[in-house]
Design a protein around this motif. Sequence first.
Motif, short mmCIF file in Angstrom:
data_model
loop_
_atom_site.label_atom_id
_atom_site.label_comp_id
_atom_site.label_asym_id
_atom_site.label_seq_id
_atom_site.Cartn_x
_atom_site.Cartn_y
_atom_site.Cartn_z
N ASN A 51 0.80 -1.22 0.00
CA ASN A 51 0.00 0.00 0.00
C ASN A 51 0.83 1.27 0.00
OD1 ASN A 51 1.00 -0.08 2.60
ND2 ASN A 51 -0.95 -0.64 3.55
N GLY A 52 2.14 1.15 -0.04
CA GLY A 52 3.01 2.32 -0.07
C GLY A 52 3.21 2.98 1.28
N LEU A 53 2.60 2.42 2.34
CA LEU A 53 2.74 2.96 3.68
C LEU A 53 3.90 2.29 4.40
CD1 LEU A 53 -1.05 3.07 4.71
CD2 LEU A 53 0.37 4.95 3.84
N PRO A 54 4.34 2.83 5.53
CA PRO A 54 5.40 2.17 6.29
C PRO A 54 5.01 0.75 6.67
CG PRO A 54 5.06 4.41 7.08
CD PRO A 54 3.95 4.13 6.13
N PRO A 55 5.98 -0.14 6.89
CA PRO A 55 5.69 -1.53 7.27
C PRO A 55 4.76 -1.60 8.47
CG PRO A 55 8.01 -1.28 6.78
CD PRO A 55 7.43 0.10 6.78
N THR A 56 3.70 -2.40 8.36
CA THR A 56 2.67 -2.48 9.39
C THR A 56 2.38 -3.93 9.73
OG1 THR A 56 1.66 -0.45 8.53
CG2 THR A 56 0.32 -1.79 10.01
N SER A 57 2.12 -4.22 10.99
CA SER A 57 1.78 -5.57 11.42
C SER A 57 0.56 -6.07 10.66
CB SER A 57 1.49 -5.57 12.93
OG SER A 57 2.61 -5.09 13.65
N GLY A 58 0.63 -7.33 10.21
CA GLY A 58 -0.47 -7.93 9.48
C GLY A 58 -0.44 -7.67 7.98
N GLU A 59 0.53 -6.88 7.49
CA GLU A 59 0.61 -6.56 6.07
C GLU A 59 1.80 -7.29 5.42
OE1 GLU A 59 -1.59 -4.86 4.49
OE2 GLU A 59 -2.75 -4.23 6.23
N LYS A 60 1.95 -7.12 4.10
CA LYS A 60 3.04 -7.75 3.37
C LYS A 60 4.16 -6.76 3.12
CE LYS A 60 0.32 -11.30 0.99
NZ LYS A 60 -0.06 -11.87 -0.33
N LEU A 61 5.36 -7.30 3.05
CA LEU A 61 6.56 -6.50 2.90
C LEU A 61 7.52 -7.22 1.95
CD1 LEU A 61 8.43 -4.13 4.04
CD2 LEU A 61 9.20 -5.81 5.71
N LYS A 62 8.20 -6.45 1.09
CA LYS A 62 9.20 -7.03 0.21
C LYS A 62 10.55 -6.39 0.52
CE LYS A 62 10.05 -8.29 -4.61
NZ LYS A 62 9.49 -8.31 -5.98
N LEU A 141 13.99 -3.67 11.87
CA LEU A 141 12.95 -2.92 11.19
C LEU A 141 11.72 -2.85 12.08
CD1 LEU A 141 12.03 -1.48 8.62
CD2 LEU A 141 11.35 -3.70 7.69
N GLN A 142 11.30 -1.65 12.45
CA GLN A 142 10.16 -1.46 13.34
C GLN A 142 8.86 -1.40 12.53
OE1 GLN A 142 10.65 -1.34 16.66
NE2 GLN A 142 8.46 -1.20 17.13
N PHE A 143 7.78 -2.02 13.05
CA PHE A 143 6.49 -2.03 12.38
C PHE A 143 5.50 -1.09 13.06
CE2 PHE A 143 7.70 -6.68 11.70
CZ PHE A 143 8.34 -6.41 10.51
N GLN A 144 4.60 -0.52 12.26
CA GLN A 144 3.49 0.23 12.82
C GLN A 144 2.45 -0.75 13.35
OE1 GLN A 144 1.97 3.00 9.91
NE2 GLN A 144 3.49 4.54 10.46
N VAL A 145 1.80 -0.38 14.44
CA VAL A 145 0.81 -1.25 15.08
C VAL A 145 -0.59 -0.80 14.70
CG1 VAL A 145 -0.06 -2.09 17.29
CG2 VAL A 145 2.39 -1.65 17.01
N PRO A 146 -1.49 -1.73 14.34
CA PRO A 146 -2.88 -1.37 14.03
C PRO A 146 -3.54 -0.67 15.21
CG PRO A 146 -2.40 -3.61 13.33
CD PRO A 146 -1.23 -3.16 14.14
N LYS A 147 -4.53 0.16 14.93
CA LYS A 147 -5.19 0.93 15.99
C LYS A 147 -5.73 0.06 17.11
CE LYS A 147 -6.52 4.88 13.09
NZ LYS A 147 -7.64 5.71 12.59
N GLY A 148 -6.26 -1.10 16.76
CA GLY A 148 -6.84 -1.97 17.78
C GLY A 148 -5.82 -2.53 18.74
N PHE A 149 -4.52 -2.52 18.37
CA PHE A 149 -3.46 -3.08 19.21
C PHE A 149 -2.62 -2.00 19.90
CE2 PHE A 149 -2.97 -7.42 16.87
CZ PHE A 149 -4.25 -7.75 17.28
N GLN A 150 -2.93 -0.75 19.66
CA GLN A 150 -2.13 0.32 20.25
C GLN A 150 -2.32 0.38 21.76
OE1 GLN A 150 -3.05 3.95 18.16
NE2 GLN A 150 -2.10 3.27 16.25
N ASN A 151 -1.25 0.77 22.46
CA ASN A 151 -1.23 0.91 23.92
C ASN A 151 -1.34 -0.43 24.64
OD1 ASN A 151 -1.11 3.77 23.68
ND2 ASN A 151 -3.34 3.84 23.43
#
Length: 237
Positions: A51-62, A141-151
């Motif tokens: 999706n062109g966004l920073p690496p996020t948990s649950g998503e794909k990365l190359k 490499l640090q991942f962004q966390v989905p809103k439901g998992f934040q905090n």
Amino acid sequence: MKKRHVKPSKRISAAAAAVETTPYQEIQEYKLPSWAMFELGRAPVYWKTMNGLPPTSGEKLKLFYNPAAAQLSPNEEFGVAFNGGFNQPIMCGGEPRAMLRKDRGKADRPIYTIQICIPKHALNLIFSFTNGVDWDGPYRLQFQVPKGFQNKPIEFFNEGLAEELSKDGACEKAIFPDTSVVMTRCAITGNLSLEGADRCNLDLVPGCTDPNSIEFNPLATFDDGTCPIDADSDPED
């Protein structure tokens, strides 16, 4: 990080434990360089997401790797292999995974790629590269966390990740070579059967079957046209 020396063979025999770290070892987070810096061999690692966004948990990365940046000489047999895992120190065991080699002509050395399906409870990826003798890494490499998992506390992520990776084949699905998937079995939708010992049942799973595409789905059994036409083009600076 101590280098581990092993004899190269038909299998990538470098020790998987080479990227394991203790809780006291600090690994600096790797920042995304420009594609020009990576392509010229001034930065070893580059990545892109679906999706062109920073690496996020649950998503794909190359992930892309340029061994010229670290002066790592590829193995003549398999090139470069990847080894790593999520949420230090929870790691995917087993032997390092061979990466896909992409030649760039006679003037430039080849680069290597691998696909990562980030688990939902992964906070980071710690990884290294090897030619079977020498190692380059580790990188973090640090991942962004989905809103439901934040905090959520760290225990929430480690327990969830341990459960995710405890399933059969979980590590192979999370970190896999950027190559075509060979189907060894199949099943027909609706439990239909065909006569003949040489027949098999087909479980039709639509998706992108081009291993070089960022939309590549390793579980897809037939191409549904979702692969971008320009998927093989290099990212711009």
